[in-house]
Design an enzyme around this catalytic site. Structure first.
Site, PDB file in Angstrom:
ATOM      1  CG  HIS A  35      -1.970   0.981   1.311  1.00 25.70           C
ATOM      2  ND1 HIS A  35      -1.742   2.306   1.635  1.00 25.70           N
ATOM      3  CD2 HIS A  35      -3.305   0.869   1.096  1.00 25.70           C
ATOM      4  CE1 HIS A  35      -2.891   2.952   1.624  1.00 25.70           C
ATOM      5  NE2 HIS A  35      -3.859   2.122   1.291  1.00 25.70           N
ATOM      6  CG  ASP A  40      -0.027  -2.487   6.131  1.00 22.09           C
ATOM      7  OD1 ASP A  40      -0.996  -2.528   6.922  1.00 22.09           O
ATOM      8  OD2 ASP A  40      -0.083  -1.938   5.016  1.00 22.09           O
ATOM      9  CD  GLN A  96      -7.351  -4.611   3.814  1.00 22.16           C
ATOM     10  OE1 GLN A  96      -8.316  -5.330   4.055  1.00 22.16           O
ATOM     11  NE2 GLN A  96      -7.472  -3.326   3.495  1.00 22.16           N
ATOM     12  CB  CYS A 125      -3.710   3.080  -1.721  1.00 20.05           C
ATOM     13  SG  CYS A 125      -4.787   4.494  -1.394  1.00 20.05           S
ATOM     14  CE  LYS A 147      -7.662  -0.068   5.750  1.00 21.12           C
ATOM     15  NZ  LYS A 147      -8.506   0.268   4.608  1.00 21.12           N
TER      16      LYS A 147
END
Length: 444
Positions: free
Chosen positions: A155, A232, A235, A398, A258
């Site tokens: 991202h 990261d 997700q 992104c 999220k």
């Protein structure tokens, strides 16, 4: 002896015994197994609205999730009952706000299995968390000749901060490529790691490809060379059980919005001694121990990295979101989403014009599908689907470098969460087919 229902017997053969199952009654009077979505949808008020006169089918969860009543109530309750600044007052409201604010931090620490709540830093979002590491640790530790390993699927939030730091320090960025199945190429990663590697910063789950990267193996190899690893988890935190001690990552970032929490709040996990060795990211109130005209000393973790008045209500609501997800069970969420994902892919793959990116089930993957549909532009497709009440994402998500790598200017993306249903997927597929047929009739 009562006659056994053939429908009940079929359901039992497919999914288990009646004692193991909960049933709901359909309009036809037939009882069917109750899914996770059936049990939670009433908790999400927005899921019951209409768009353009059609029931909302929300399939843009990778961009942001919807919020349950418990989270909305946590925000309202703070402002209605104990709105006050934290850490700075001894009166009742301030004490109650501080207890709720720090209590949420403890919930997050438990959620990711951090060794201490001091290892959890509140940030506005994952982007700020990555920038914190980049500017605090990166500028202090990277120098010319050092190497930072990223991947082509990152991202922009896990790419641009390292580009800026590399420009300032002279460090060199390296990028892990994809396998033919469009997954993280671990073999290529092995060829990149060496004594010059000082940092590996990678996404846990790709927001475009949906692949789940082998973080534990990535961390293990990096640590053999003394490199640090940032994960990261934007997700993965909403969808998978996380254990930072088992992963052994040095930092992990996530965004609250999220994972059923409000916008404007996220968190950074960092190993305690590593975070203590890092200089402050922002200066001001709250992050200090003693202030003199010429110099200052800084507070211990976590407050060293939390300058100024924080997002108090949002942090408390993030704690409520963590409670909500924990009460459901992340294993249960992951299992249900895996079932939905398989169903989504089965349906999408029956449409000849659709090309899906990333690994396909039965490979373990995230509950999203990025795809193109022949000559139809994803934005046009998304607009048509919106008219049917169906919300999907269209664009580069992104991940512009990744889209160049897979030779797609943009993609459409349908992303699921535990409150979505197979019936919603059916509605999406039917509207998608109609939209494609409409555009094909124009192009032909």
């Amino acid at each position: 002896m009562t006659r056994e229902s053939p429908i009940l017997r079929l359901i039992q053969n497919l999914t288990g015994t009646a004692d193991e199952m909960t049933f709901i009654q359909t309009k036809s009077g037939i009882h069917k197994p109750q899914t996770l979505a059936d049990t939670v949808r009433a908790d999400f008020p927005i899921l019951h609205r209409e768009v353009h006169g059609k029931p909302l089918v929300y399939l843009d969860n990778a961009a942001t999730s919807q919020k349950p009543h418990a989270v909305i109530h946590a925000l309202e309750h703070y402002y209605s009952h104990y709105n006050s600044n934290v850490h700075r007052g001894v009166h009742t409201l301030s004490s109650e706000a501080t207890d709720a604010y720090e209590g949420a931090r403890e919930k997050i620490a438990k959620f990711v299995n951090a060794a201490s709540s001091q290892e959890i830093i509140y940030t506005r979002n994952a982007t700020e968390a990555i920038n914190l590491v980049a500017y605090s640790w990166g500028l202090s530790n990277l120098q010319r000749g050092d190497e930072v390993i990223l991947s082509v699927m990152e991202h922009h939030s896990n790419l641009i901060p390292w580009q800026l730091v590399a420009q300032k320090t002279g460090a060199r960025l390296q990028f892990v490529q994809l396998t033919p199945e469009e997954e993280f190429d671990f073999g290529h990663y092995q060829s990149l790691v060496n004594e010059k590697t000082k940092l590996v910063s990678v996404v846990h789950v790709s927001n475009t490809l949906g692949c789940i990267n082998p973080i534990k193996d990535i961390v293990g190899l990096a640590h053999q060379y003394g490199a640090k690893v940032l994960v990261d988890a934007c997700q993965s935190a909403p969808h998978l059980p996380l254990d930072v001690q088992d992963l052994d990552c040095d930092w992990l970032v996530a965004s609250g919005h999220k994972m059923c929490a409000p916008t404007g709040i996220g968190f950074l996990y960092g190993k305690l001694n590593l975070m203590r060795s890092m200089p402050p990211f922002l200066g001001g109130g709250e992050m200090i121990a003693d202030v003199f005209l010429e110099n200052s000393t800084y507070a211990d973790l976590p407050h060293k990295f939390e300058a100024g008045t924080p997002a108090i209500a949002e942090a408390i609501a993030l704690g409520a979101a963590v409670d909500y997800l924990t009460n459901i069970g992340m294993d249960k969420i992951h299992a249900y989403e895996a079932e939905l994902t398989t169903y989504l892919f089965e349906k999408l793959m029956q449409i000849p014009q659709v090309k899906i990116y990333g690994p396909k089930p039965p490979k373990e993957r995230a509950a999203l599908a990025s795809f193109t549909s022949g000559e139809v532009h994803p934005h046009d497709l998304s607009t048509m689907l919106d008219q049917a009440g169906i919300a999907i994402r269209a664009g580069h998500h992104c991940t512009q470098p990744l889209h160049r790598f897979i030779k797609a200017q943009s993609t459409a993306r349908a992303s699921l969460y535990f409150y979505n249903t197979k019936a919603e997927i059916d509605s999406f597929i039917a509207s998608l087919q109609e939209s494609i047929e409409f555009f094909d009739s124009i192009f032909s």
